[in-house]
Design a protein around this motif. Sequence first.
Motif, short mmCIF file in Angstrom:
data_model
loop_
_atom_site.label_atom_id
_atom_site.label_comp_id
_atom_site.label_asym_id
_atom_site.label_seq_id
_atom_site.Cartn_x
_atom_site.Cartn_y
_atom_site.Cartn_z
N GLY A 71 7.18 13.33 -7.53
CA GLY A 71 5.78 13.70 -7.38
C GLY A 71 4.85 12.60 -6.93
N GLN A 72 5.36 11.42 -6.64
CA GLN A 72 4.51 10.30 -6.23
C GLN A 72 4.28 10.38 -4.72
N ILE A 73 3.40 11.29 -4.30
CA ILE A 73 3.27 11.61 -2.88
C ILE A 73 1.84 11.44 -2.37
N GLN A 74 0.89 11.11 -3.22
CA GLN A 74 -0.48 10.99 -2.76
C GLN A 74 -0.76 9.58 -2.25
N ARG A 75 -1.64 9.50 -1.27
CA ARG A 75 -2.05 8.20 -0.77
C ARG A 75 -2.68 7.41 -1.91
N GLY A 76 -2.23 6.19 -2.07
CA GLY A 76 -2.74 5.35 -3.15
C GLY A 76 -1.85 5.32 -4.37
N ASP A 77 -0.91 6.28 -4.48
CA ASP A 77 0.05 6.22 -5.58
C ASP A 77 0.91 4.97 -5.42
N GLY A 78 1.07 4.20 -6.46
CA GLY A 78 1.89 3.00 -6.35
C GLY A 78 2.04 2.30 -7.67
N ASP A 79 2.95 1.35 -7.70
CA ASP A 79 3.22 0.56 -8.89
C ASP A 79 3.35 -0.90 -8.48
N LEU A 80 2.98 -1.77 -9.40
CA LEU A 80 3.19 -3.19 -9.21
C LEU A 80 4.59 -3.52 -9.70
N ILE A 81 5.44 -4.00 -8.80
CA ILE A 81 6.83 -4.29 -9.17
C ILE A 81 7.17 -5.72 -8.78
N GLU A 82 8.19 -6.25 -9.42
CA GLU A 82 8.76 -7.54 -9.04
C GLU A 82 10.07 -7.30 -8.32
N ALA A 83 10.31 -8.05 -7.28
CA ALA A 83 11.48 -7.79 -6.45
C ALA A 83 11.84 -9.00 -5.63
N ASN A 90 2.33 4.36 -1.66
CA ASN A 90 1.93 5.07 -0.46
C ASN A 90 0.69 4.45 0.18
N ILE A 91 0.76 4.20 1.47
CA ILE A 91 -0.41 3.76 2.22
C ILE A 91 -0.46 4.56 3.52
N GLY A 92 -1.60 4.57 4.16
CA GLY A 92 -1.74 5.26 5.44
C GLY A 92 -2.96 6.14 5.45
N THR A 93 -2.93 7.19 6.28
CA THR A 93 -4.00 8.16 6.34
C THR A 93 -3.66 9.34 5.44
N LYS A 94 -4.60 10.24 5.27
CA LYS A 94 -4.34 11.41 4.44
C LYS A 94 -3.25 12.28 5.06
N GLU A 95 -3.16 12.25 6.39
CA GLU A 95 -2.19 13.12 7.08
C GLU A 95 -0.84 12.44 7.30
N ARG A 96 -0.80 11.11 7.29
CA ARG A 96 0.45 10.39 7.60
C ARG A 96 0.54 9.16 6.72
N ILE A 97 1.43 9.19 5.75
CA ILE A 97 1.58 8.07 4.83
C ILE A 97 3.03 7.59 4.84
N VAL A 115 5.78 -1.86 0.72
CA VAL A 115 5.25 -2.84 -0.23
C VAL A 115 4.15 -3.64 0.46
N ILE A 116 3.12 -3.95 -0.29
CA ILE A 116 2.04 -4.77 0.22
C ILE A 116 1.77 -5.87 -0.80
N GLY A 117 1.23 -6.97 -0.30
CA GLY A 117 0.94 -8.09 -1.18
C GLY A 117 1.34 -9.40 -0.54
N SER A 118 0.88 -10.47 -1.11
CA SER A 118 1.12 -11.78 -0.53
C SER A 118 2.61 -12.12 -0.48
N ALA A 119 3.39 -11.65 -1.46
CA ALA A 119 4.82 -11.99 -1.47
C ALA A 119 5.53 -11.43 -0.25
N ALA A 120 5.13 -10.23 0.20
CA ALA A 120 5.76 -9.64 1.39
C ALA A 120 5.40 -10.46 2.62
N ASN A 121 4.15 -10.88 2.73
CA ASN A 121 3.74 -11.72 3.86
C ASN A 121 4.46 -13.06 3.84
N GLU A 122 4.62 -13.62 2.65
CA GLU A 122 5.30 -14.90 2.53
C GLU A 122 6.76 -14.80 2.97
#
Length: 405
Positions: free
Chosen positions: A208-220, A332-339, A343-350
């Motif tokens: 059910g985690q399908i809405q834009r903005g649904d997310g969790d902070l995880i370590e990976a 989930n990130i993106g537009t309401k019609e296309r998500i 993962v987002i955050g500084s660690a992904a950029n690094e």
Amino acid sequence: MNSMTSDSLYDELSNWLHRRSIQGWDVETLLTELVEKLNEAGLDLIRVHIGMPMLHPLFVAGSYSWSRGKGIVAETYDRGLEKSDAWLKSPVRETFLNGKEEARYQINGRDRDRFEIFSRFAAEGATDYIIQLTGFDDRKTNLIGQEGTIFSWTTNAPGGFDEKAVALLQRLRLPLSAEIKGLSQRRLVGDILRAYLGNYSTDRVLSGQIQRGDGDLIEAVILFCDLRQSSKLAERYGFQGFLEVLNDYYDITAGAVIAGGGEVLRYIGDASLAIFPFERYERDIDACDAALAVAHDAMKRAQTINEDRKARGEPSLEFGIGLHTGKVMYGNIGTKERIEFTVIGSAANEAARIEAKCKELSQTVLVSDAFAAIRPGNWHSHGTFELRNIGHPIEILSPLNLQQA
């Protein structure tokens, strides 16, 4: 069959089918309960087969076969099945080509040697065989013209199926096919999601985690991989040829991630982003070990493919892999019609910046000091770097021996 009339037995089975479909089940459960009920009714089934279509990058169809004493065996069939002996020499193909929805064969009589499988069934005591095809008009395939269900029923009753049994199976064909269609549709959704999102993201979507903005902070562990000399390769091979090169490259790198239990999140042209969430492992170091094993597997795959490419006079495929650890927002990130899940955050950029150093330092695999702190090993430090758009210095290391790092 038992003393119940065909109508009353059909009504009983129909009520059972409707009730169980509302409760929720899968094909294996349906087949198990169906065989039990039909054998209680006296059909003396020794084998029941259900075939169903699949919309999957690798497979065109799936099947579930129950046989007495062996239980249920599930199988998948690769694309290109229509050219295989299994299809060309099957009663399914003959029935379809004859334009029939049903066919019956006397396995202990004139039809024993008609198909190879009938000889095997006869050796197991089979006497009669009924096959049923039901097409789905709203879905098409290259295999038999249209997708649908395949049912086959095999008995060892001395005289084969009696008239009441045949009538019952004929009446059950459509309601059973409708239920299998619904179950295959449910499986199809899961197959498509796993092909495009991966297992980890699919589990979240189905929960059910399908809405834009649904997310969790995880370590990976974050793995970023990029192809070297991609512009030259694209120029050399053209669009179609470069597409084949990319598929080879992703077989090497993303294929290793999937085989190693990681989650490929994105293909970004000739780069890919993957994660190894700590929550999926007993210890953080286990996630790092898995990522290192993937890097080693990718290098071995590359060696095999590049030897073949070299023999054909083709340039080798070279790439860089950057491994880093940290907290990221996964959701989930993106537009309401296309998500999309990513993962987002500084660690992904690094992780991407660390990988970018592979070419400059002439290394295939580089890791961060954060990675090496969790996973001590035989590392060589290349120094501490101020990476582009990263607000703090990062020490970058490479394994002196990837197998022993």
